[in-house]
Design an enzyme around this catalytic site. Structure first.
Site, PDB file in Angstrom:
ATOM      1  NE  ARG A 116       0.440   1.391   4.512  1.00 12.15           N
ATOM      2  CZ  ARG A 116       1.223   2.249   5.105  1.00 12.15           C
ATOM      3  NH1 ARG A 116       1.893   3.138   4.397  1.00 12.15           N
ATOM      4  NH2 ARG A 116       1.401   2.221   6.405  1.00 12.15           N
ATOM      5  CD  GLU A 215      -1.969   6.782   9.918  1.00 10.02           C
ATOM      6  OE1 GLU A 215      -2.366   5.821  10.592  1.00 10.02           O
ATOM      7  OE2 GLU A 215      -0.764   6.956   9.648  1.00 10.02           O
ATOM      8  NE  ARG A 219      -2.127   5.135   4.580  1.00  6.59           N
ATOM      9  CZ  ARG A 219      -1.839   4.692   5.805  1.00  6.59           C
ATOM     10  NH1 ARG A 219      -2.098   3.440   6.138  1.00  6.59           N
ATOM     11  NH2 ARG A 219      -1.286   5.488   6.680  1.00  6.59           N
ATOM     12  CB  CYS A 261       1.820   8.668  10.608  1.00  6.71           C
ATOM     13  SG  CYS A 261       2.965   7.823  11.720  1.00  6.71           S
ATOM     14  CB  THR A 263       6.180   5.906  10.536  1.00  3.46           C
ATOM     15  OG1 THR A 263       4.777   5.744  10.331  1.00  3.46           O
ATOM     16  CG2 THR A 263       6.474   6.130  11.999  1.00  3.46           C
ATOM     17  NE  ARG A 270       1.837  -1.912   6.951  1.00  6.24           N
ATOM     18  CZ  ARG A 270       1.604  -3.180   7.303  1.00  6.24           C
ATOM     19  NH1 ARG A 270       2.606  -3.970   7.631  1.00  6.24           N
ATOM     20  NH2 ARG A 270       0.378  -3.648   7.337  1.00  6.24           N
ATOM     21  NE  ARG A 299       2.759  -2.240  11.027  1.00  6.15           N
ATOM     22  CZ  ARG A 299       2.222  -1.183  10.426  1.00  6.15           C
ATOM     23  NH1 ARG A 299       0.996  -1.254   9.944  1.00  6.15           N
ATOM     24  NH2 ARG A 299       2.886  -0.045  10.299  1.00  6.15           N
ATOM     25  CD  GLU A 304       0.923   0.944  13.422  1.00  7.46           C
ATOM     26  OE1 GLU A 304       0.242   1.649  12.687  1.00  7.46           O
ATOM     27  OE2 GLU A 304       2.127   1.118  13.631  1.00  7.46           O
TER      28      GLU A 304
HETATM   29  P1  ADP Z   1      -1.435  -0.167   7.036  1.00  5.78           P
HETATM   30  O1  ADP Z   1      -1.162  -1.275   6.119  1.00  5.78           O
HETATM   31  O2  ADP Z   1      -2.187   0.907   6.398  1.00  5.78           O
HETATM   32  O3  ADP Z   1      -0.169   0.285   7.690  1.00  5.78           O
HETATM   33  P2  ADP Z   1      -2.537  -1.983   9.084  1.00  5.78           P
HETATM   34  O4  ADP Z   1      -1.234  -2.474   9.618  1.00  5.78           O
HETATM   35  O5  ADP Z   1      -3.598  -1.650  10.081  1.00  5.78           O
HETATM   36  O6  ADP Z   1      -2.406  -0.666   8.212  1.00  5.78           O
HETATM   37  O7  ADP Z   1      -3.092  -3.089   8.104  1.00  5.78           O
HETATM   38  C1  ADP Z   1      -4.302  -2.902   7.427  1.00  5.78           C
HETATM   39  C2  ADP Z   1      -4.973  -4.214   7.077  1.00  5.78           C
HETATM   40  O8  ADP Z   1      -4.222  -4.878   6.083  1.00  5.78           O
HETATM   41  C3  ADP Z   1      -5.084  -5.180   8.259  1.00  5.78           C
HETATM   42  O9  ADP Z   1      -6.320  -5.847   8.192  1.00  5.78           O
HETATM   43  C4  ADP Z   1      -3.969  -6.159   7.969  1.00  5.78           C
HETATM   44  O10 ADP Z   1      -4.176  -7.433   8.535  1.00  5.78           O
HETATM   45  C5  ADP Z   1      -4.022  -6.211   6.461  1.00  5.78           C
HETATM   46  N1  ADP Z   1      -2.781  -6.715   5.855  1.00  5.78           N
HETATM   47  C6  ADP Z   1      -1.547  -6.206   5.958  1.00  5.78           C
HETATM   48  N2  ADP Z   1      -0.663  -6.933   5.274  1.00  5.78           N
HETATM   49  C7  ADP Z   1      -1.350  -7.959   4.707  1.00  5.78           C
HETATM   50  C8  ADP Z   1      -1.009  -9.059   3.869  1.00  5.78           C
HETATM   51  N3  ADP Z   1       0.232  -9.241   3.457  1.00  5.78           N
HETATM   52  N4  ADP Z   1      -2.001  -9.895   3.504  1.00  5.78           N
HETATM   53  C9  ADP Z   1      -3.281  -9.703   3.900  1.00  5.78           C
HETATM   54  N5  ADP Z   1      -3.669  -8.687   4.670  1.00  5.78           N
HETATM   55  C10 ADP Z   1      -2.726  -7.817   5.080  1.00  5.78           C
HETATM   56  C1  CIR Z   2       1.976   4.980  17.346  1.00  2.92           C
HETATM   57  O1  CIR Z   2       2.654   5.955  17.637  1.00  2.92           O
HETATM   58  O2  CIR Z   2       2.126   3.855  17.837  1.00  2.92           O
HETATM   59  C2  CIR Z   2       0.871   5.190  16.331  1.00  2.92           C
HETATM   60  N1  CIR Z   2       0.617   6.602  16.201  1.00  2.92           N
HETATM   61  C3  CIR Z   2       1.282   4.588  14.991  1.00  2.92           C
HETATM   62  C4  CIR Z   2       2.644   4.967  14.503  1.00  2.92           C
HETATM   63  C5  CIR Z   2       2.983   4.454  13.132  1.00  2.92           C
HETATM   64  N2  CIR Z   2       3.430   3.155  13.160  1.00  2.92           N
HETATM   65  C6  CIR Z   2       4.625   2.670  12.733  1.00  2.92           C
HETATM   66  O3  CIR Z   2       5.486   2.297  13.481  1.00  2.92           O
HETATM   67  N3  CIR Z   2       4.766   2.581  11.452  1.00  2.92           N
END
Ligand code: ADP
Ligand code: CIR
Length: 346
Positions: A116, A215, A219, A261, A263, A270, A299, A304
């Site tokens: 993403r 956020e 995305r 954010c 990060t 990501r 994660r 997250e």
């Molecule tokens: P972001 O990807 O925007 O940093 P999250 O860590 O919250 O946010 O992940 C968003 C969603 O994507 C969650 O439901 C997570 O389980 C899903 N996800 C992340 N990576 C994968 C993957 N490789 N396969 C399937 N689902 C995924």
């Molecule tokens: C935190 O500070 O834990 C949240 N605001 C999320 C920060 C972003 N996460 C990351 O490490 N990529």
């Protein structure tokens, strides 16, 4: 939120970057500053003040936040990305430059792959400072642009308003949709007027998806079952190019794509796999040594701040700024190859 503009009291065991870098001196210097959108230091730090278990704890309300509050953001950016105030960012979304054959062609370890990027619309505040009308306008403009996509990217925009509880719960459980009520986003002001203005676009296969006004304003997501990382990256790169024909994104030569954010700055990318590593999971020291070497983050499988289930982890690139998109995905690919090799040897 307390009405007083006083130095926050963090507990002694607080580990966030906010409590590390918000010294009394920095606080005094920044506490009365605001950006032209009226975003203050107090707004920028509220998430980390309210959530002392934050990893980072700060959010930007607009691109200007990164300069007005640079004394706080710069050291966080330096520590997270290894990127200094005089460095510049460069982008490369060319799939031909990626060397990423499927690390698991037999499908024994990798369950799914997802990449993403975050994007925000140029010349508008970011989510923490956006007004309701601006947010609704973003939804209108972005969904109109998405509804113009064709071929494999063609799909439908589903606003959150009016979506049934069971449909959204299923989309969240299946990893397609963002969850509601995240306390880190709530305190950052990112859940204001929920659920208005938010939604998800996806194609029929749910291999191409766009989250609107979570956020970040967009995305853009490419995902599929298995470990064909290059196919996932190629679909994402094509989609970004198509959307860019209709929407101008906020980008700076120094910080790359601007995100709420810190990060996510730079590539805002990501790239992750969901991967079963049950043996390695019993030796977290070895596991972490490999992920650190390849600049990866671990994660849990519901995103997250979630936990692993059944030895399945979400493994993704950690660096996003000062490295190209191709390098982000290469980091993830090479680290996953090393993790699978180790798991096989155990
Ligand atoms: P972001 O990807 O925007 O940093 P999250 O860590 O919250 O946010 O992940 C968003 C969603 O994507 C969650 O439901 C997570 O389980 C899903 N996800 C992340 N990576 C994968 C993957 N490789 N396969 C399937 N689902 C995924
Ligand atoms: C935190 O500070 O834990 C949240 N605001 C999320 C920060 C972003 N996460 C990351 O490490 N990529």
């Amino acid at each position: 939120m307390s009405q007083k503009n006083e130095f926050p009291n963090f507990p002694a065991d607080c580990k966030s970057m906010l409590c590390k870098y918000l010294t009394k001196e920095v606080f005094e210097e920044l506490k009365d500053k605001k950006t032209s959108n009226g975003f203050t230091l107090k707004d920028a730090i509220n998430s980390g003040v309210k959530n002392i278990d934050s990893g980072i704890g700060v959010y930007a309300g607009d691109e200007e936040s990164y300069t007005v509050f640079a004394k706080l953001f710069d050291p966080i950016i330096q520590e997270y990305h290894g990127f200094g105030p005089n460095d510049s960012h460069k982008s490369n979304l060319n799939p031909d430059d990626l060397d990423a054959p499927n690390p698991d062609p037999e499908g024994k370890y990798i369950i799914s792959t997802r990449i993403r990027v975050g994007r925000n619309v140029a010349n508008l505040p970011l989510g923490p400072a956006i007004t309701k009308d601006q947010r609704n306008q973003v939804e209108q403009d972005v969904s109109a642009a998405l509804n113009n996509l064709d071929d494999k990217l063609a799909g439908t925009y589903y606003p959150l308003t009016g979506m049934s509880e069971s449909v959204s719960a299923q989309l969240i459980a299946d990893h397609f949709l963002f969850k509601a009520g995240d306390r880190f986003l709530e305190a950052a002001g990112l859940n204001r007027d929920w659920p208005q203005g938010r939604g998800i676009y996806h194609n029929d296969e749910k291999t191409f998806l766009v989250w609107v006004n979570e956020e970040d304003q967009l995305r853009i997501i490419s995902m599929q079952m298995g470990g064909d990382i290059k196919e996932v990256f190629t679909r994402l790169a094509t989609a970004i190019k198509e959307i860019e024909k209709k929407v101008t994104f906020s980008y700076s030569p120094h910080l790359g794509y601007i995100t709420s954010c810190p990060t996510n700055l730079g590539t805002a990318m990501r790239a992750s796999v969901h991967i079963a590593l049950p043996k390695l999971a019993k030796d977290m020291e070895t596991f972490k040594a490999i992920t650190d070497k390849h600049h990866l983050q671990i994660r849990g499988i519901h995103g997250e701040h979630s936990e692993s289930e059944g030895g399945v982890y979400d493994i993704s690139n950690r660096r996003r700024l000062g490295v190209t998109e191709v390098q982000c995905v290469q980091d993830m690919h090479d680290g996953v190859v090393a993790l699978i090799e180790k798991e096989k040897s155990l």
